[in-house]
Scaffold this motif. Structure first.
Motif, PDB file in Angstrom:
ATOM      1  N   ARG A 132      -0.719  -8.487   8.646  1.00  0.00           N
ATOM      2  CA  ARG A 132      -0.427  -7.137   8.201  1.00  0.00           C
ATOM      3  C   ARG A 132       0.826  -6.618   8.902  1.00  0.00           C
ATOM      4  NH1 ARG A 132      -5.401  -3.466   9.316  1.00  0.00           N
ATOM      5  NH2 ARG A 132      -3.944  -1.864   8.571  1.00  0.00           N
ATOM      6  N   ASP A 133       1.574  -5.829   8.189  1.00  0.00           N
ATOM      7  CA  ASP A 133       2.775  -5.207   8.734  1.00  0.00           C
ATOM      8  C   ASP A 133       2.611  -3.707   8.529  1.00  0.00           C
ATOM      9  OD1 ASP A 133       5.277  -4.192   9.301  1.00  0.00           O
ATOM     10  OD2 ASP A 133       6.337  -5.881   8.434  1.00  0.00           O
ATOM     11  N   ASN A 134       2.181  -3.044   9.567  1.00  0.00           N
ATOM     12  CA  ASN A 134       1.904  -1.610   9.442  1.00  0.00           C
ATOM     13  C   ASN A 134       3.181  -0.798   9.233  1.00  0.00           C
ATOM     14  OD1 ASN A 134      -0.870  -1.988   9.711  1.00  0.00           O
ATOM     15  ND2 ASN A 134      -0.826  -1.693  11.930  1.00  0.00           N
ATOM     16  N   ALA A 135       4.302  -1.313   9.674  1.00  0.00           N
ATOM     17  CA  ALA A 135       5.571  -0.602   9.476  1.00  0.00           C
ATOM     18  C   ALA A 135       5.988  -0.627   8.008  1.00  0.00           C
ATOM     19  CB  ALA A 135       6.656  -1.210  10.343  1.00  0.00           C
ATOM     20  N   ARG A 136       5.634  -1.691   7.315  1.00  0.00           N
ATOM     21  CA  ARG A 136       6.002  -1.836   5.904  1.00  0.00           C
ATOM     22  C   ARG A 136       4.841  -1.546   4.955  1.00  0.00           C
ATOM     23  NH1 ARG A 136      10.721  -5.233   5.129  1.00  0.00           N
ATOM     24  NH2 ARG A 136      11.571  -5.854   7.152  1.00  0.00           N
TER      25      ARG A 136
ATOM     26  N   ASN B 132      -9.654  -6.281  10.584  1.00  0.00           N
ATOM     27  CA  ASN B 132      -9.903  -4.891  10.943  1.00  0.00           C
ATOM     28  C   ASN B 132      -8.600  -4.184  11.304  1.00  0.00           C
ATOM     29  OD1 ASN B 132     -12.732  -4.744  10.578  1.00  0.00           O
ATOM     30  ND2 ASN B 132     -13.059  -5.830  12.513  1.00  0.00           N
ATOM     31  N   TRP B 133      -8.652  -2.858  11.279  1.00  0.00           N
ATOM     32  CA  TRP B 133      -7.447  -2.083  11.548  1.00  0.00           C
ATOM     33  C   TRP B 133      -6.896  -2.420  12.929  1.00  0.00           C
ATOM     34  CZ3 TRP B 133      -7.142   1.064  15.765  1.00  0.00           C
ATOM     35  CH2 TRP B 133      -8.353   1.418  16.386  1.00  0.00           C
ATOM     36  N   SER B 134      -7.784  -2.763  13.880  1.00  0.00           N
ATOM     37  CA  SER B 134      -7.357  -3.100  15.234  1.00  0.00           C
ATOM     38  C   SER B 134      -6.927  -4.552  15.362  1.00  0.00           C
ATOM     39  CB  SER B 134      -8.519  -2.852  16.193  1.00  0.00           C
ATOM     40  OG  SER B 134      -9.607  -3.700  15.869  1.00  0.00           O
TER      41      SER B 134
ATOM     42  N   ALA C  40       0.834  -1.200   0.000  1.00  0.00           N
ATOM     43  CA  ALA C  40       0.000   0.000   0.000  1.00  0.00           C
ATOM     44  C   ALA C  40       0.867   1.247   0.000  1.00  0.00           C
ATOM     45  CB  ALA C  40      -0.911   0.006   1.221  1.00  0.00           C
ATOM     46  N   SER C  41       0.437   2.228  -0.735  1.00  0.00           N
ATOM     47  CA  SER C  41       1.071   3.542  -0.686  1.00  0.00           C
ATOM     48  C   SER C  41      -0.001   4.562  -0.322  1.00  0.00           C
ATOM     49  CB  SER C  41       1.708   3.887  -2.033  1.00  0.00           C
ATOM     50  OG  SER C  41       0.733   3.870  -3.058  1.00  0.00           O
ATOM     51  N   GLY C  42       0.426   5.630   0.305  1.00  0.00           N
ATOM     52  CA  GLY C  42      -0.529   6.599   0.809  1.00  0.00           C
ATOM     53  C   GLY C  42      -0.421   6.686   2.314  1.00  0.00           C
ATOM     54  N   ASP C  43      -1.224   7.543   2.883  1.00  0.00           N
ATOM     55  CA  ASP C  43      -1.143   7.799   4.308  1.00  0.00           C
ATOM     56  C   ASP C  43      -2.119   6.955   5.122  1.00  0.00           C
ATOM     57  OD1 ASP C  43      -0.714  11.311   3.602  1.00  0.00           O
ATOM     58  OD2 ASP C  43       0.796   9.728   3.871  1.00  0.00           O
ATOM     59  N   GLY C  44      -1.727   6.701   6.357  1.00  0.00           N
ATOM     60  CA  GLY C  44      -2.674   6.125   7.301  1.00  0.00           C
ATOM     61  C   GLY C  44      -2.962   4.660   7.136  1.00  0.00           C
ATOM     62  N   PHE C  45      -2.011   3.899   6.623  1.00  0.00           N
ATOM     63  CA  PHE C  45      -2.255   2.477   6.382  1.00  0.00           C
ATOM     64  C   PHE C  45      -2.762   1.773   7.628  1.00  0.00           C
ATOM     65  CE2 PHE C  45      -1.833  -1.504   4.272  1.00  0.00           C
ATOM     66  CZ  PHE C  45      -1.333  -2.401   5.193  1.00  0.00           C
ATOM     67  N   SER C  46      -2.215   2.098   8.772  1.00  0.00           N
ATOM     68  CA  SER C  46      -2.585   1.388  10.004  1.00  0.00           C
ATOM     69  C   SER C  46      -4.043   1.615  10.390  1.00  0.00           C
ATOM     70  CB  SER C  46      -1.672   1.817  11.151  1.00  0.00           C
ATOM     71  OG  SER C  46      -1.846   3.193  11.427  1.00  0.00           O
ATOM     72  N   ARG C  47      -4.670   2.630   9.832  1.00  0.00           N
ATOM     73  CA  ARG C  47      -6.068   2.921  10.170  1.00  0.00           C
ATOM     74  C   ARG C  47      -7.054   2.225   9.240  1.00  0.00           C
ATOM     75  NH1 ARG C  47      -3.863   8.172  10.354  1.00  0.00           N
ATOM     76  NH2 ARG C  47      -5.020   8.780   8.484  1.00  0.00           N
ATOM     77  N   TYR C  48      -6.545   1.490   8.260  1.00  0.00           N
ATOM     78  CA  TYR C  48      -7.425   0.808   7.317  1.00  0.00           C
ATOM     79  C   TYR C  48      -7.662  -0.642   7.727  1.00  0.00           C
ATOM     80  CZ  TYR C  48      -7.088   4.618   3.960  1.00  0.00           C
ATOM     81  OH  TYR C  48      -7.172   5.832   3.340  1.00  0.00           O
TER      82      TYR C  48
END
Length: 125
Positions: A72-76, A52-54, A24-32
């Motif tokens: 999911r890897d929110n850092a990557r 879910n994002w959580s 994913a590219s763009g902002d806020g991936f961890s919130r999706y």
């Protein structure tokens, strides 16, 4: 906004494993919240797995339970789909999708705002 690009599809023998990735590219991936869908020829697009994002409230389709893991890897900014013991009926185009909503029921294609272009998976018997 988020842009999604899948990779990792191809031809797999029945009983084998496959791993699909979605970058994913763009902002806020961890919130999706994120989902993997698939669409076989002549069939409707169906949700395979959703997280879910959580990471609370993960959904797995009955057809893949026990064979699939989503991570999911929110850092990557990536989400992966690991599928083991694949079957010919797993043949489809697989799509990564994202939504700002948390889902606690069977996900629908209408729940997601963003989609990747899809990657083809073919399972030979």
């Amino acid at each position: 906004q988020v842009q999604l690009v899948e990779s990792g599809g191809g031809l797999v023998q029945a009983g084998g494993s496959l791993r699909l990735s979605c970058a994913a590219s763009g902002d806020g991936f961890s919130r999706y919240s994120l989902g993997w869908f698939r669409q076989a020829p002549g069939k409707e697009r169906e949700c395979v797995v959703h997280i879910n994002w959580s990471s609370v409230g993960t959904y797995y389709a009955d057809s893949v339970k026990g064979r699939v893991t989503i991570s999911r890897d929110n850092a990557r900014n990536t989400v992966a789909l690991q599928m083991n013991n694949v079957k010919p009926e797993d043949t489809a185009v697989y799509y990564c999708a994202a939504t700002m909503s948390s889902l606690f029921r069977t996900p629908s294609v209408f729940d997601y705002e963003y989609w990747g272009q899809g990657t083809q998976v073919a399972v030979s018997s």
